[in-house]
Design a protein around this motif. Structure first.
Motif, PDB file in Angstrom:
ATOM      1  N   LYS B  21     -92.820  12.596  78.597  1.00 42.47           N
ATOM      2  CA  LYS B  21     -92.152  12.173  77.366  1.00 42.47           C
ATOM      3  C   LYS B  21     -93.191  12.022  76.253  1.00 42.47           C
ATOM      4  CE  LYS B  21     -89.344   8.497  75.500  1.00 42.47           C
ATOM      5  NZ  LYS B  21     -89.196   7.050  75.613  1.00 42.47           N
ATOM      6  N   PHE B  24     -94.532  15.463  75.071  1.00 45.67           N
ATOM      7  CA  PHE B  24     -93.717  16.221  74.127  1.00 45.67           C
ATOM      8  C   PHE B  24     -93.699  15.575  72.745  1.00 45.67           C
ATOM      9  CE2 PHE B  24     -91.802  17.979  78.079  1.00 45.67           C
ATOM     10  CZ  PHE B  24     -92.266  19.263  77.871  1.00 45.67           C
ATOM     11  N   LEU B  25     -93.621  14.255  72.726  1.00 45.63           N
ATOM     12  CA  LEU B  25     -93.644  13.561  71.438  1.00 45.63           C
ATOM     13  C   LEU B  25     -94.946  13.858  70.699  1.00 45.63           C
ATOM     14  CD1 LEU B  25     -92.115  10.046  72.130  1.00 45.63           C
ATOM     15  CD2 LEU B  25     -91.247  11.842  70.652  1.00 45.63           C
ATOM     16  N   THR B  27     -97.336  16.308  71.243  1.00 50.13           N
ATOM     17  CA  THR B  27     -97.597  17.689  70.839  1.00 50.13           C
ATOM     18  C   THR B  27     -96.702  18.056  69.665  1.00 50.13           C
ATOM     19  OG1 THR B  27     -96.377  18.183  72.839  1.00 50.13           O
ATOM     20  CG2 THR B  27     -98.616  18.953  72.764  1.00 50.13           C
ATOM     21  N   GLY B  28     -95.437  17.677  69.758  1.00 50.80           N
ATOM     22  CA  GLY B  28     -94.523  17.963  68.650  1.00 50.80           C
ATOM     23  C   GLY B  28     -95.048  17.377  67.357  1.00 50.80           C
ATOM     24  N   GLY B  29     -95.391  16.103  67.411  1.00 46.33           N
ATOM     25  CA  GLY B  29     -95.856  15.399  66.214  1.00 46.33           C
ATOM     26  C   GLY B  29     -97.125  16.006  65.655  1.00 46.33           C
ATOM     27  N   LEU B  31     -98.578  19.003  66.280  1.00 45.73           N
ATOM     28  CA  LEU B  31     -98.449  20.384  65.814  1.00 45.73           C
ATOM     29  C   LEU B  31     -97.722  20.423  64.475  1.00 45.73           C
ATOM     30  CD1 LEU B  31     -97.804  22.528  68.995  1.00 45.73           C
ATOM     31  CD2 LEU B  31     -99.913  21.686  68.014  1.00 45.73           C
ATOM     32  N   GLY B  32     -96.666  19.615  64.358  1.00 47.30           N
ATOM     33  CA  GLY B  32     -95.948  19.539  63.088  1.00 47.30           C
ATOM     34  C   GLY B  32     -96.874  19.096  61.971  1.00 47.30           C
ATOM     35  N   THR B 186    -103.731  26.003  66.432  1.00 46.57           N
ATOM     36  CA  THR B 186    -102.473  25.832  65.700  1.00 46.57           C
ATOM     37  C   THR B 186    -102.684  26.203  64.248  1.00 46.57           C
ATOM     38  OG1 THR B 186    -102.478  23.757  66.890  1.00 46.57           O
ATOM     39  CG2 THR B 186    -100.516  24.284  65.610  1.00 46.57           C
ATOM     40  N   THR B 190    -101.028  29.330  62.073  1.00 45.54           N
ATOM     41  CA  THR B 190    -100.316  29.105  60.809  1.00 45.54           C
ATOM     42  C   THR B 190    -100.894  29.970  59.699  1.00 45.54           C
ATOM     43  OG1 THR B 190    -100.276  26.844  61.563  1.00 45.54           O
ATOM     44  CG2 THR B 190     -99.349  27.283  59.406  1.00 45.54           C
TER      45      THR B 190
END
Lengths: 147, 291, 104
Positions: B21, B24-25, B27-29, B31-32, B186, B190
Motif C-alpha cells: 500500500k 503504491f502511494l 511511487t504514485g506520489g 512520480l507524479g 522518470t 518526461t
C-alpha cells in the motif's frame, strides 16, 4: 529498458523474499519471547539487596539488512518526508532479536533476571552513497544467578 | 518485589500496514511530483531559451567549431548542392533571414542527420547513399531546417541544463543512488515526450514546405522507410515509443500518408531525380587524397 | 504516566517490575528541507528543520514507549534512556527505552 527490467526484477525479488523472511522472523520472535518470558530484563541498576547471588555479563547482538524493495520505499519516503516505516520494522526486529539472544545467553548461565539492560544501535555497513545497508543492534546487561 | 516480562502488543513500534500500500502511494506520489516539476522546469527553459538571440547562438558555436576546417575552405560539391537546396527550402519554410544555414557533409557510414546550434546541419554519407531522389533529400533537410526554425537545439540545451541542475541538487542532498536513478529515469522519460513533440512539429513543417515546393509530398516517407529498414535489420535499436527521442517510424509514415490524403495532389506526381554526379560527390574522401 | 530517568522515586515504593518497554521512530523530512539544510551547512548555525525533525521523532519514540508501558499495565517508566542513530542519510532514528513499573 534493460535497466528497468532488472530494477523491476530486483524489486519483486526483494519484496517476495523480504516479506517472507520478515513474517517468518516475526513468528519466531513471538514464539521465543513467550519461551523466555520467565527471564525478565529491566533497565534498573540496583537489584534488591537480598540473598547473595552470582552476576554475569550477558549480551546478544544481531546484524540485519533491509531488502531492496524496502530500501526503495525508504528512498522515496526520504523525498516526501514522514515516518519511514520500512526502517522502523527493521529496527524493531533487530532489537527484539538482540534481546532474545541476550536472554538465551542468560538461560545458558541458569540466570533468572537481567538487570541494567542497555541497547546499542549502529549502522555498520553503509551501502552505496550512504543508503542504509544493515543495522547492528547489541543488547547487554547483567544476569543474576541464584546460588 | 515482583519481576515479570508481560507480553507487549504488536504494532506499536512498527506499523502493521501492508507494505504494498505504501509502495503504491509513494511511487504514485513521487512520480507524479517529478512529472510536474520536470514539466514546469522544461517549459520554463523552453520559454527562456527562445529569447536568446540567434546571433549569440551562432557566436557560441563559432567559438567551439573554430579550427574545424569548413570555415574558409572550399565547400565540397555535395555541400554546395545541399546548401543550395537548403536555402530554397528555408525560403519555403519562411526561415527568418538572420538564421543562416550551413550544411556539412560527414563522410561516415552512419545513417543519420542532425541539426545543431548556430544553424549547422550535418548530413551523413550513410543516409544520403540510401536516398534515391531529391524529394527524399529535401525531406531530410526540411526536417532539420524546421528544427532550426523553431530553435529546437537551443531549447533542448536549455532543458538539458535545467534538468541536469535539478537532478544534481536533489541527488547531492539525498545521497541515495537508487532514488537518484528513479528520479533521473522518470524525469528523462518526461523530457523525451518534449523531444517527440518537437520531432512531430518538425515533420509537419517539413511536409508543408515540401508540398509548397513540389506540389506533392511523394518521396517524403522514404527517409522513414530507410530508418524502419535499419530497425528491422537490427542496426538501430527499436525501443517502445515511450522510451525514444523520436516517434516510431511507422507513426511518422502514417502521419505523412494522412497529410497526403488531406492535401490535393497534382495529377502528374513525379519525383525530382538527384543530380547525375550525386553518387560521385558522396566519396570526397578518396578524391581529396589523390589531390 | 510518570517517565523519569532516575531509578527510585523517593517516598514511593515499586510494587511490580514489568520489564523493558521501548519506543522507536524513524522519520525523514521532505527534500526541500534537506536542500535548505544543505545550504545552511555552508554558513553554519542551527538547522531548524533538523532540530524539529529530531524533536518530533523523540516525542514519537517516547509516546510509543508510553503506549507499551500502558499496554502492560504500568503506571511509570523508570530509568529511561534515549539514543539516536543515523540509519539512513536524511532520516533520524530516535530510540527510548526504560523499565515499566507499577508504583504504589
Amino acid at each position: 529498458m534493460a535497466d528497468l527490467t532488472i530494477f523491476m526484477v530486483l524489486l519483486a525479488l526483494g519484496y517476495g523474499f523480504g516479506r517472507y523472511a520478515e513474517l517468518k522472523h516475526y513468528k519466531s520472535i513471538i514464539r521465543r519471547e513467550k519461551e523466555f518470558r520467565d527471564i525478565p530484563a529491566v533497565t534498573t541498576k540496583f537489584p534488591p539487596l537480598s540473598k547473595a547471588v552470582d552476576a554475569e555479563l550477558v549480551s546478544g547482538s544481531v546484524v540485519i539488512s533491509v531488502d531492496y524493495f524496502k530500501r526503495f520505499i525508504a528512498g522515496l519516503r526520504n523525498l516526501i518526508g514522514g515516518r519511514v516505516t520500512a526502517y522502523e520494522l527493521l529496527l524493531d526486529r533487530a532489537r527484539r532479536e538482540a534481546i532474545l539472544r541476550m536472554k538465551e545467553e542468560a538461560r545458558a548461565f541458569d540466570g533468572h533476571i537481567i538487570f541494567n539492560v542497555k541497547l546499542e544501535t549502529s549502522s555498520i555497513h553503509k551501502g552505496r552513497k550512504n543508503g542504509v545497508g544493515a543495522v547492528e543492534v547489541m543488547a547487554y546487561g547483567t544476569v543474576l544467578i541464584k546460588q | 518485589m515482583e519481576y515479570s516480562n508481560p507480553k507487549i502488543p504488536e504494532g506499536i513500534n512498527a506499523s502493521t500496514q501492508h507494505p504494498l500500500k505504501e509502495f503504491f502511494l509513494l511511487t504514485g506520489g513521487v512520480l507524479g511530483g517529478v512529472l510536474i516539476v520536470v514539466v514546469v522546469l522544461t517549459l520554463l527553459a523552453d520559454r527562456l531559451a527562445v529569447y536568446i538571440p540567434f546571433e549569440s547562438e551562432m557566436q557560441l558555436v563559432t567559438r567551439v567549431t573554430d579550427g574545424i576546417p569548413a570555415e574558409g575552405a572550399e565547400p565540397l560539391p555535395i555541400e554546395s548542392y545541399l546548401n543550395g537546396l537548403a536555402d530554397q527550402i528555408a525560403a519555403e519554410e519562411g526561415l527568418p533571414p538572420e538564421m543562416q544555414l550551413t550544411v556539412h557533409y560527414v563522410d561516415d557510414d552512419l545513417v543519420n542527420a542532425f541539426a545543431t546550434l548556430g544553424g549547422h546541419i550535418f548530413m551523413f554519407r550513410g543516409l544520403l547513399e540510401k536516398l534515391p531522389n531529391e524529394n527524399a533529400v529535401a525531406m531530410v533537410l526540411a526536417h532539420e531546417i524546421a528544427h532550426i526554425k523553431y530553435r529546437h537545439p537551443i531549447r533542448s540545451m536549455g532543458r538539458g541544463i535545467i534538468f541536469g541542475l535539478a537532478i544534481t541538487m536533489v541527488s547531492s542532498t539525498l545521497g541515495n543512488a537508487m532514488t537518484d536513478q528513479v528520479l533521473a529515469n522518470t524525469g528523462g522519460v518526461t523530457v523525451l515526450k518534449f523531444s517527440r513533440d518537437q520531432e512531430r512539429e518538425a515533420d509537419q513543417t517539413a511536409l508543408n514546405a515540401l508540398y509548397r515546393r513540389y506540389g506533392h509530398v511523394d518521396g517524403a516517407d522514404l527517409l522513414f522507410k530507410v530508418l524502419q529498414q535499419q530497425e528491422r535489420e537490427g542496426e538501430a535499436l527499436q525501443m517502445p515509443e515511450f522510451f525514444s527521442t523520436h516517434p516510431l517510424s511507422e507513426h511518422r509514415i502514417d502521419d505523412i500518408h494522412t497529410f497526403q490524403a488531406e492535401h490535393a495532389t497534382a495529377t502528374d506526381v513525379a519525383t525530382v531525380p538527384l543530380p547525375d554526379q550525386f553518387v560521385a560527390w558522396l566519396i570526397p574522401a578518396e578524391t581529396e587524397k589523390t589531390d | 504516566m510518570l517517565v523519569t530517568n532516575i531509578e527510585i522515586i523517593p517516598g514511593k515504593r515499586i510494587t511490580k517490575h514489568l520489564g523493558l518497554v521501548q519506543g522507536s521512530s524513524v522519520r525523514a523530512k521532505h527534500i526541500g528541507r534537506d536542500i535548505m539544510a544543505g545550504l545552511k551547512n555552508i554558513f553554519g548555525g542551527e538547522l531548524k528543520g533538523y532540530t524539529e525533525l529530531l524533536q518530533e521523532s523523540r516525542e514519537e519514540a517516547t509516546e510509543r514507549m508510553i503506549q507499551q508501558a500502558e499496554a502492560v499495565g504500568a503506571n511509570a517508566v523508570l530509568n529511561v534512556r534515549f539514543s539516536t542513530s543515523s540509519v539512513a542519510a536524511g532520516a533520524a532514528e530516535l530510540f527510548a527505552y526504560g523499565t515499566a513499573v507499577v508504583l504504589e
